[in-house]
Design an enzyme around this catalytic site. Structure first.
Site, mmCIF file in Angstrom:
data_model
loop_
_atom_site.group_PDB
_atom_site.id
_atom_site.type_symbol
_atom_site.label_atom_id
_atom_site.label_comp_id
_atom_site.label_asym_id
_atom_site.label_seq_id
_atom_site.Cartn_x
_atom_site.Cartn_y
_atom_site.Cartn_z
ATOM 1 N N HIS A 1 -2.840 7.191 3.648
ATOM 2 C CA HIS A 1 -3.682 5.962 3.071
ATOM 3 C C HIS A 1 -4.643 5.417 4.216
ATOM 4 C CE1 HIS A 1 -3.793 2.189 1.619
ATOM 5 N NE2 HIS A 1 -3.259 1.816 2.175
ATOM 6 N N ASN B 1 -9.748 0.465 0.964
ATOM 7 C CA ASN B 1 -8.712 0.489 1.509
ATOM 8 C C ASN B 1 -8.623 0.099 -0.646
ATOM 9 O OD1 ASN B 1 -5.281 -0.331 0.827
ATOM 10 N ND2 ASN B 1 -5.584 -0.915 2.519
ATOM 11 N N CYS C 1 0.894 -1.332 0.013
ATOM 12 C CA CYS C 1 -0.087 -0.045 0.316
ATOM 13 C C CYS C 1 1.029 1.030 0.010
ATOM 14 C CB CYS C 1 -0.852 0.236 0.990
ATOM 15 S SG CYS C 1 -2.264 -1.534 1.191
#
Lengths: 330, 76
Positions: A255, A285, A115
């Site tokens: 994030h 996400n 990520c």
């Protein structure tokens, strides 16, 4: 040698059409809208359907970013795609994007940093522009995590969504641009968030697929704790490199893994809610795509002013994490 | 406020429960807390008492009394 000032001059994003809500998930697995909202902050996410893929989303986001930057594809010197879900095993998604855009003068490659991929790619692009003869680089964060989650595992499948975001990076002279970046890894924690199969050790065979080895495995509580810690520390580190504190930030673009990670980190940084951007409620996400999508949405809303001090911070499988401090250029 | 009082306050804030329902004997299972709740509470306690509770120790914590004992042993 005087380093060039490098900034973001165009942003874009693309999302799948299909919306998968918590209510929809209630019909698929043993979960509830309330549980997902309270635990994660997610209300719905986007999932690809017929005709959509890593490449189609990446190209759409890139075209928007190029248009906003006022650039033609052939002006690009490099294309970097951050992704854990390539269009196909070979060649790189970046080469496929290059072909679709007809960006014939660009070199193109993919990188994988979970990520944190977008922060890694942005940092590399910044270095190339600051220290070499390259002038214009397209950075894409794209992930189709719906392909990597076990849709029968209620602990993980509710968390993720698909999407793509892109930015064009160039020399800028109206702001300080990218001021500081820091990248970190801790491979000894690889087994807290990983996919065992699909590589050379457990290749894609019917047997391995039946064992669900191609899906994401995660130790949620340990990831949570580590994520909060390193997101706070790396944000503070890039601020410190410029003699700043969190109070100087106009906005933080974190994030989007879990609203409770974001909230806990925000409180530790002593920031107000309005200054920490989120879109997890709509998209879940999206791995490498979370930050560039959030960035482009903020640009479209006209949230940033030239000279605003922005922080970006991410955390992901590896573990990898990293942060960036920049002065907004547009 | 004593350690138990501080711990109880943090637990009540995180789990949205009444102070009367939290005693030293109360377990997190009683309070309907899952692993994520426990992690968040532990993080809040670490901040409040300026100590670090390792993941192995966290796994051993089952009740409010366990937390109070741990903090008493690890703070001067």
């Amino acid at each position: 040698m005087k380093q060039e000032t490098v900034g973001i001059t165009g942003t874009g994003h693309a999302l799948p059409k299909r919306v998968l809500s918590n209510r929809d998930l209630e019909k698929m697995i043993d979960t509830s809208d309330r549980w997902i909202r309270e635990r994660t902050g997610i209300i719905e996410r986007r999932i690809i359907s017929e005709g959509e893929s890593t490449l189609t989303l990446a190209v759409k986001a890139s075209q928007q970013a190029l248009q906003k930057a006022g650039l033609l594809p052939e002006e690009l010197d490099m294309i970097i795609v951050a992704s854990v879900t390539p269009e196909q095993a070979l060649p790189s998604t970046a080469c496929l994007v290059q072909a679709k855009l007809n960006a014939k003068n660009a070199s193109a490659f993919d990188l994988t940093a979970g990520c944190t991929g977008f922060i890694y790619a942005l940092t590399i692009a910044k270095q190339f522009i600051a220290n070499s003869s390259l002038h214009k680089i397209l950075v894409i964060g794209v992930d189709i995590l719906s392909y990597l989650v076990d849709w029968e595992d209620r602990k993980t499948c509710v968390l993720f969504g698909d999407g793509a975001g892109a930015v064009v990076m160039e020399k800028v002279n109206n702001s300080r641009g990218i001021i500081a970046t820091r990248l970190y890894s801790e491979g000894s924690k690889a087994d807290l968030l990983y996919i065992p199969g699909g590589g050379t050790v457990l290749p894609i065979t019917k047997e391995n697929l039946d064992k669900k080895l191609n899906f994401i495995k995660m130790n949620g509580p340990e990831v949570f704790k580590f994520a909060v810690k390193v997101m706070v520390e790396s944000t503070q580190e890039v601020l410190k490199m410029d003699g700043k504190t969190a109070a100087d930030l106009s906005y933080l673009i974190p994030h989007q893994a879990n609203i409770r990670i974001i909230d806990t980190a925000r409180k530790r940084l002593g920031m107000e809610k309005e200054k920490v951007l989120t879109n997890i409620e709509k998209y879940g996400n999206m791995s490498s795509a979370s930050i560039p999508v959030l960035l482009d949405e903020a640009v479209e809303k006209g949230l940033f002013r030239q000279g605003d001090l922005l922080g970006m911070v991410a955390f992901g499988a590896g573990f990898t994490w990293g942060a960036c401090l920049m002065e907004w250029s547009l | 406020m004593d350690i138990f009082g501080k711990v109880r306050k943090i637990i009540c804030e995180h789990l949205d429960v009444n102070e009367d329902s939290v005693t030293l004997k109360t377990t997190f299972e009683d309070l309907d807390a899952d692993s994520l709740d426990v992690v968040e509470m532990v993080m809040a306690l670490e901040e409040e008492f300026d100590l670090e509770i390792s993941d192995e120790e966290v796994e051993k914590i089952k009740s409010v009394g366990d937390i109070v004992n741990y903090i008493e042993e690890h703070t001067s």
